[in-house]
Design a protein around this motif. Sequence first.
Motif, PDB file in Angstrom:
ATOM      1  N   GLN A 135     -13.813  45.640  46.714  1.00 46.43           N
ATOM      2  CA  GLN A 135     -13.997  46.016  45.379  1.00 46.43           C
ATOM      3  C   GLN A 135     -13.187  47.298  45.283  1.00 46.43           C
ATOM      4  N   ASP A 136     -12.629  47.629  43.923  1.00 51.80           N
ATOM      5  CA  ASP A 136     -11.937  48.849  43.551  1.00 51.80           C
ATOM      6  C   ASP A 136     -12.984  49.925  43.558  1.00 51.80           C
ATOM      7  N   TYR A 137     -12.739  51.000  44.195  1.00 51.45           N
ATOM      8  CA  TYR A 137     -13.649  52.202  43.919  1.00 51.45           C
ATOM      9  C   TYR A 137     -13.390  52.945  42.586  1.00 51.45           C
ATOM     10  N   LYS A 138     -14.691  53.136  41.946  1.00 53.83           N
ATOM     11  CA  LYS A 138     -14.508  53.912  40.702  1.00 53.83           C
ATOM     12  C   LYS A 138     -15.724  54.809  40.753  1.00 53.83           C
ATOM     13  N   PRO A 139     -15.426  56.147  40.376  1.00 54.17           N
ATOM     14  CA  PRO A 139     -16.709  56.946  40.412  1.00 54.17           C
ATOM     15  C   PRO A 139     -17.856  56.527  39.456  1.00 54.17           C
ATOM     16  N   THR A 178     -24.552  51.690  33.084  1.00 55.13           N
ATOM     17  CA  THR A 178     -24.946  50.253  33.542  1.00 55.13           C
ATOM     18  C   THR A 178     -23.837  49.534  33.950  1.00 55.13           C
ATOM     19  N   ASN A 179     -22.687  49.640  33.129  1.00 50.59           N
ATOM     20  CA  ASN A 179     -21.475  48.800  33.361  1.00 50.59           C
ATOM     21  C   ASN A 179     -21.052  49.030  34.832  1.00 50.59           C
ATOM     22  N   ARG A 180     -20.815  50.416  34.894  1.00 52.81           N
ATOM     23  CA  ARG A 180     -20.088  50.755  36.266  1.00 52.81           C
ATOM     24  C   ARG A 180     -21.091  50.483  37.202  1.00 52.81           C
ATOM     25  N   ILE A 181     -22.293  50.680  37.392  1.00 55.70           N
ATOM     26  CA  ILE A 181     -23.048  50.157  38.361  1.00 55.70           C
ATOM     27  C   ILE A 181     -23.011  48.816  38.566  1.00 55.70           C
ATOM     28  N   LEU A 182     -22.891  47.939  37.517  1.00 54.32           N
ATOM     29  CA  LEU A 182     -22.714  46.514  37.894  1.00 54.32           C
ATOM     30  C   LEU A 182     -21.362  46.179  38.529  1.00 54.32           C
ATOM     31  N   PHE A 191     -32.938  54.983  37.004  1.00 52.83           N
ATOM     32  CA  PHE A 191     -32.210  54.464  37.929  1.00 52.83           C
ATOM     33  C   PHE A 191     -30.724  55.064  37.929  1.00 52.83           C
ATOM     34  N   CYS A 192     -30.463  54.928  36.680  1.00 53.92           N
ATOM     35  CA  CYS A 192     -28.797  55.527  36.426  1.00 53.92           C
ATOM     36  C   CYS A 192     -28.706  56.939  36.839  1.00 53.92           C
TER      37      CYS A 192
END
Length: 568
Positions: A230-234, A250-254, A203-204
């Motif tokens: 939400q703030d955009y982050k790559p 995983t943290n970024r996807i959440l 998934f990631c």
Amino acid sequence: HQGKHGVERHIASQGHQGTFFRTTSQGAMSQLEHKARAEVKAANFIAHHNLPLAAADHLTPLFADIFPDSEIAKNYYSAAKTKTICILNGALKPYFLEETVKHLQKEPIRNRLDMGITAGRHSATAEVIFEGIDCCFQQYNIPWSSPLTTHVNMGKHNSLMSRAKEKNKDIYICGIPCHITHDMASKASAEFAQETGFDLDDFCIDVSYWFVKSTKRKAGLEEYCQFCDQDYKPVIDHVSIRWLSLEMATNRILQLHRSLRSYFLSETGSQASFKHLRKALAPSDEDLMFLQHIFPPFINLKKLLQREEPLIYLHLQEMQKFLKKILGTDQRNLDKQLDAHIFIGSITRATLTKGMNNGDSDEISVNKFFDGVHAFYVKTCAYVMENLPLDDKVLHNDPCIGYTQRLHAHFTQVQYFVQRFDKVLPYSSPEEEEKVYKEATVVENIKADGQEELFYRMHVIWGYLTTMKKSASTSLPRFPCLGKVAKLILTLPHFNADAERVFSLVRQNKTTFRDSLSLEGTPQLLTVKMARPESDSSCYRFEPPKVVITASKKVTWEHNKKHHEVSK
């Protein structure tokens, strides 16, 4: 101002004497030696920072332009790239290799027996690798009888471990704990995926691949982030062989979950990866939240196993802590625990309850989720018990040198190391054993100021204890025997990350900017880098000894002579 008296006092001061000594000793060097010293330091700098060897060609005009007043800079380098290669191969490499061999011949060897570099069709076999290592030991007169510690494949027959034990039965094999931790997490995640159909690794990787190459898709995601407030982050690129990156991905996807879900449910696409991501993001995110909750114990254990400082005395303690965090209180009946009792994280359970109340999750999907959780925990427990060295006698006895564990230690732990490594610890006689016992008693009674929960760097503490004297009137050490025991224990490896870093070191040197670097040239660079790693001392602090300066002049002279004869 005190005039003459002040000048005389300054001349007699230690600071002035040190400056005077350095100035006069350098002044005694000829201009040619100063030039050779500069060339050696520059070659060492290029090797340590993985610069292309061709960069040396520009150092001569650069230094002459920056330092117009310096005679050394004006005369620096006559054939930059060629001379740098000569200095690396003929001066620095032989010096560092000789120093390393001298150390290995005298001290306990913390050896990388699985890192033998071989070539050919059968290069990966234990027989070929061990034969290469044995030849290297014989070439440099390194005795197999020295106390050896290593991390190799653990097969009982026809493996590096079995062959090493034939040479030295007292060798300590620490195995490959970093690999075990990685495999443990991967296999537990695979069990979770088999029950739930959600593979976090895939998934990631799919999410990162969907956005990483497309500016248009990134811009689209940014618009959905604005829509979802939400703030955009790559999205973070996850590499499957680097399990530590999975937590960050995983943290970024959440963090972007609402925006990602809105993006894939609103956009259209015929690609298989798009359809897969839309299906994975359609339901609630309890799968992601559970795996995010369970990551920290795995990550913390792996980070401990990757630390370079000696921490073997904490190895068993940290593995036991890991088990308690993962398995909770009831480790025996883990597979029989009720879904309501098994800990999945407070946020995960709240999300699951909310999804059931809102109708986003039905009973079948909830049962499938808990089946995956049970499978994850059971697989983790089974893999830990089978592969982690929980019964290792060395790990059970090495806390005897720990500062905070000293009140719970007993002398039989020290005796274990004296008996096992009797060739380097000659304290098995009753008289010598009595000395060790007295020293251990003194160390046990040293106060820790009541701060038992602090983390103490034991190599620093024992470095200080071994310099302590019995009294102010004698130069005899206070802990001569116990100091050697502690040094041996702190030499034992608790991880195999340093062996893996050798491969990274090769990749850092054999780069696209050094595409013409030969296999013969790579070992010279690795020898220089590994003998003086940047983490121990910066390259500019390296002061080349006179033997290296002399060798650098000799090898360049011989090269020029040979080249001149060929040109004739």
